[in-house]
Scaffold this motif. Structure first.
Motif, PDB file in Angstrom:
ATOM      1  N   ILE A  33     -22.963   4.448   4.909  1.00 40.82           N
ATOM      2  CA  ILE A  33     -21.537   4.187   4.697  1.00 40.82           C
ATOM      3  C   ILE A  33     -21.163   4.636   3.298  1.00 40.82           C
ATOM      4  N   ALA A  34     -20.211   5.555   3.216  1.00 38.73           N
ATOM      5  CA  ALA A  34     -19.710   6.037   1.920  1.00 38.73           C
ATOM      6  C   ALA A  34     -18.305   5.499   1.701  1.00 38.73           C
ATOM      7  N   ILE A  35     -18.050   5.007   0.515  1.00 37.50           N
ATOM      8  CA  ILE A  35     -16.709   4.571   0.129  1.00 37.50           C
ATOM      9  C   ILE A  35     -16.142   5.582  -0.851  1.00 37.50           C
ATOM     10  N   ILE A  36     -14.994   6.156  -0.507  1.00 40.18           N
ATOM     11  CA  ILE A  36     -14.340   7.111  -1.399  1.00 40.18           C
ATOM     12  C   ILE A  36     -13.277   6.383  -2.201  1.00 40.18           C
ATOM     13  N   VAL A  37     -13.344   6.528  -3.514  1.00 45.75           N
ATOM     14  CA  VAL A  37     -12.426   5.862  -4.436  1.00 45.75           C
ATOM     15  C   VAL A  37     -11.956   6.866  -5.479  1.00 45.75           C
ATOM     16  N   ASP A  38     -10.888   6.525  -6.202  1.00 43.96           N
ATOM     17  CA  ASP A  38     -10.564   7.284  -7.404  1.00 43.96           C
ATOM     18  C   ASP A  38     -10.949   6.443  -8.621  1.00 43.96           C
ATOM     19  N   ASN A  39     -10.730   6.988  -9.806  1.00 40.68           N
ATOM     20  CA  ASN A  39     -11.171   6.281 -11.010  1.00 40.68           C
ATOM     21  C   ASN A  39     -10.447   4.954 -11.197  1.00 40.68           C
ATOM     22  N   ASN A  40      -9.232   4.828 -10.651  1.00 39.58           N
ATOM     23  CA  ASN A  40      -8.508   3.558 -10.741  1.00 39.58           C
ATOM     24  C   ASN A  40      -9.040   2.533  -9.744  1.00 39.58           C
ATOM     25  N   THR A  41      -9.155   2.936  -8.469  1.00 38.30           N
ATOM     26  CA  THR A  41      -9.573   1.965  -7.461  1.00 38.30           C
ATOM     27  C   THR A  41     -11.042   1.584  -7.610  1.00 38.30           C
ATOM     28  N   LYS A  42     -11.830   2.455  -8.218  1.00 43.17           N
ATOM     29  CA  LYS A  42     -13.227   2.089  -8.485  1.00 43.17           C
ATOM     30  C   LYS A  42     -13.284   0.876  -9.410  1.00 43.17           C
ATOM     31  N   THR A  43     -12.417   0.861 -10.409  1.00 39.15           N
ATOM     32  CA  THR A  43     -12.399  -0.230 -11.382  1.00 39.15           C
ATOM     33  C   THR A  43     -11.646  -1.448 -10.880  1.00 39.15           C
ATOM     34  N   ASN A 166      -1.529  -6.392  -6.509  1.00 36.67           N
ATOM     35  CA  ASN A 166      -1.505  -7.022  -7.837  1.00 36.67           C
ATOM     36  C   ASN A 166      -1.963  -6.053  -8.929  1.00 36.67           C
ATOM     37  N   THR A 167      -2.645  -4.986  -8.525  1.00 37.36           N
ATOM     38  CA  THR A 167      -3.119  -3.994  -9.495  1.00 37.36           C
ATOM     39  C   THR A 167      -2.109  -2.872  -9.718  1.00 37.36           C
ATOM     40  N   LEU A 168      -0.967  -2.934  -9.002  1.00 39.93           N
ATOM     41  CA  LEU A 168      -0.052  -1.790  -8.938  1.00 39.93           C
ATOM     42  C   LEU A 168       1.048  -1.872  -9.988  1.00 39.93           C
ATOM     43  N   PRO A 169       1.279  -0.805 -10.761  1.00 35.83           N
ATOM     44  CA  PRO A 169       2.433  -0.793 -11.672  1.00 35.83           C
ATOM     45  C   PRO A 169       3.738  -0.649 -10.895  1.00 35.83           C
ATOM     46  N   GLU A 170       4.858  -0.944 -11.554  1.00 34.65           N
ATOM     47  CA  GLU A 170       6.147  -0.987 -10.874  1.00 34.65           C
ATOM     48  C   GLU A 170       6.530   0.361 -10.263  1.00 34.65           C
ATOM     49  N   ASN A 171       6.281   1.460 -10.975  1.00 37.99           N
ATOM     50  CA  ASN A 171       6.695   2.760 -10.429  1.00 37.99           C
ATOM     51  C   ASN A 171       5.937   3.098  -9.144  1.00 37.99           C
ATOM     52  N   GLU A 172       4.669   2.684  -9.049  1.00 33.62           N
ATOM     53  CA  GLU A 172       3.900   2.916  -7.824  1.00 33.62           C
ATOM     54  C   GLU A 172       4.419   2.047  -6.681  1.00 33.62           C
ATOM     55  N   PHE A 173       4.807   0.824  -6.989  1.00 32.61           N
ATOM     56  CA  PHE A 173       5.379  -0.054  -5.969  1.00 32.61           C
ATOM     57  C   PHE A 173       6.674   0.549  -5.423  1.00 32.61           C
ATOM     58  N   LYS A 174       7.518   1.019  -6.320  1.00 30.34           N
ATOM     59  CA  LYS A 174       8.792   1.613  -5.891  1.00 30.34           C
ATOM     60  C   LYS A 174       8.573   2.906  -5.106  1.00 30.34           C
ATOM     61  N   SER A 175       7.499   3.615  -5.408  1.00 32.46           N
ATOM     62  CA  SER A 175       7.188   4.820  -4.644  1.00 32.46           C
ATOM     63  C   SER A 175       6.984   4.478  -3.175  1.00 32.46           C
TER      64      SER A 175
END
Length: 355
Positions: A33-43, A166-175
């Motif tokens: 099983i491989a989990i693909i993440v980016d540098n943000n979701t990894k942390t 809860n990890t999301l900044p406002e601009n990403e939420f509005k996106s």
């Protein structure tokens, strides 16, 4: 299920999502099983995800960089190389843990590795939860053109945990809100009206609104998975929105504009065009413009910018025989498709947007 409807993968929410995932993992007994993440979701997200999985699994974590410019063939090659390095086979599974970039590129990689292996989407952004993780469209940008290369393939399941927001900044939420606004505009005026009270600061009705957006999108995808007819409704705001996104990538303009921010602009422009082509009532156009401008920053388009954006429309995947096709509004909650639009009206739409 009737033969003219397609498979829609199950969607699980909250604690039920982790229970269903573990049940599926135990049943399938995947080789790896491989989990693909980016540098943000990894942390920010991976530790929380692992904490909610009771049984210990030997997950292989493959990381890519965050940001639209990394939704590329280069990033795909890097992931493929890692899948080979860790000896994944056709009995392996990929879990895509992230926003739209990760679910798009992860699903594309899974769909093409060894001619296709199973994958599961776990969206961690609002955009992913209401749009990108669903519908079976997977792919990458190519030569700074949006979603030029990809596949149509569905995940085995989609898991939604609102705690990731809860990890999301406002601009990403509005996106993500932009896609929800679109669902209301093309199909359900009540949904559109209810969305006006949603904000980064006020998420009280978010679960209900997300489920309604998914209901709208999946009801369309179920009937028309390959965009032969009704699924084109979902392109409202995207014909010009994608051109704006591509322009921003190519010209390095608008400070890394997010997908939903570009689509919000596209919806204002295409609402104006709807008033010219389909007689969308003026009061509806003004309502759409005021609602979206209240939620999104106003972009400053120069004359030369508009010319370049219009030139990019020729690359839109919805085109037929070189003619740009739009999905436009008859009224709020009702849409028509396959409408050609004169360049003069597109220029007028940009003037309307700016005033």
């Amino acid at each position: 299920m009737s033969s003219n409807k397609t498979y829609i993968p199950p969607i699980y929410f909250g604690d039920s999502a982790y229970y269903q995932l573990e049940k599926y993992l135990n049943y399938k007994n995947f080789s790896k099983i491989a989990i693909i993440v980016d540098n943000n979701t990894k942390t920010l997200c991976l530790p929380f995800f692992k904490k909610n999985i009771k049984k210990v699994h030997d997950f292989i974590v493959i990381e890519t960089k965050s940001g639209e410019k990394y939704k590329s063939i280069k990033s795909s090659i890097n992931i493929w190389k890692n899948l080979i390095k860790y000896e994944l086979d056709r009995k392996s599974l990929i879990i895509n843990l992230g926003g739209g970039l990760i679910t798009d590129i992860g699903a594309f990689v899974a769909s093409t590795f060894k001619r296709g292996i199973e994958f599961i989407n776990i969206p961690t952004t609002l955009l992913g939860m209401v749009d990108a993780a669903h519908g079976g469209k997977n792919g990458i940008d190519f030569d700074n053109l949006k979603n030029m290369i990809g596949t149509n393939n569905f995940p085995k399941m989609i898991l939604i945990d609102y705690k990731f927001l809860n990890t999301l900044p406002e601009n990403e939420f509005k996106s993500g809100m932009a896609e929800m606004f679109k669902h209301g505009l093309i199909s359900d005026k009540t949904h559109w009206n209810e969305l006006k009270s949603l904000s980064y600061q006020n998420q009280a009705n978010l679960p209900k609104l997300v489920k309604k957006s998914l209901e709208i999108k999946n009801s369309i995808v179920r009937i028309d998975p390959f965009e032969k007819n009704l699924r084109k409704y979902l392109n409202f705001g995207h014909t010009l929105g994608h051109a704006i996104e591509t322009f921003a990538l190519k010209q390095n303009r608008f400070n890394k504009i997010l997908h939903g921010e570009a689509i919000a602009v596209g919806m204002i422009l295409e609402a104006y065009i709807s008033s010219k082509k389909l007689k969308l009532p003026k009061k509806d156009v003004i309502e759409i413009k005021s609602t979206l401008r209240k939620n999104y920053s106003i972009l400053d388009f120069k004359r030369k910018d508009i010319k370049k954006i219009i030139s990019l429309l020729i690359h839109d995947k919805k085109n037929k025989n070189g003619i740009v096709k739009f999905a436009l509004l008859n009224k709020i909650g009702s849409c028509s498709i396959d409408l050609g639009v004169e360049e003069k009206i597109i220029h007028e739409a940009f003037i309307f947007y700016a005033t």
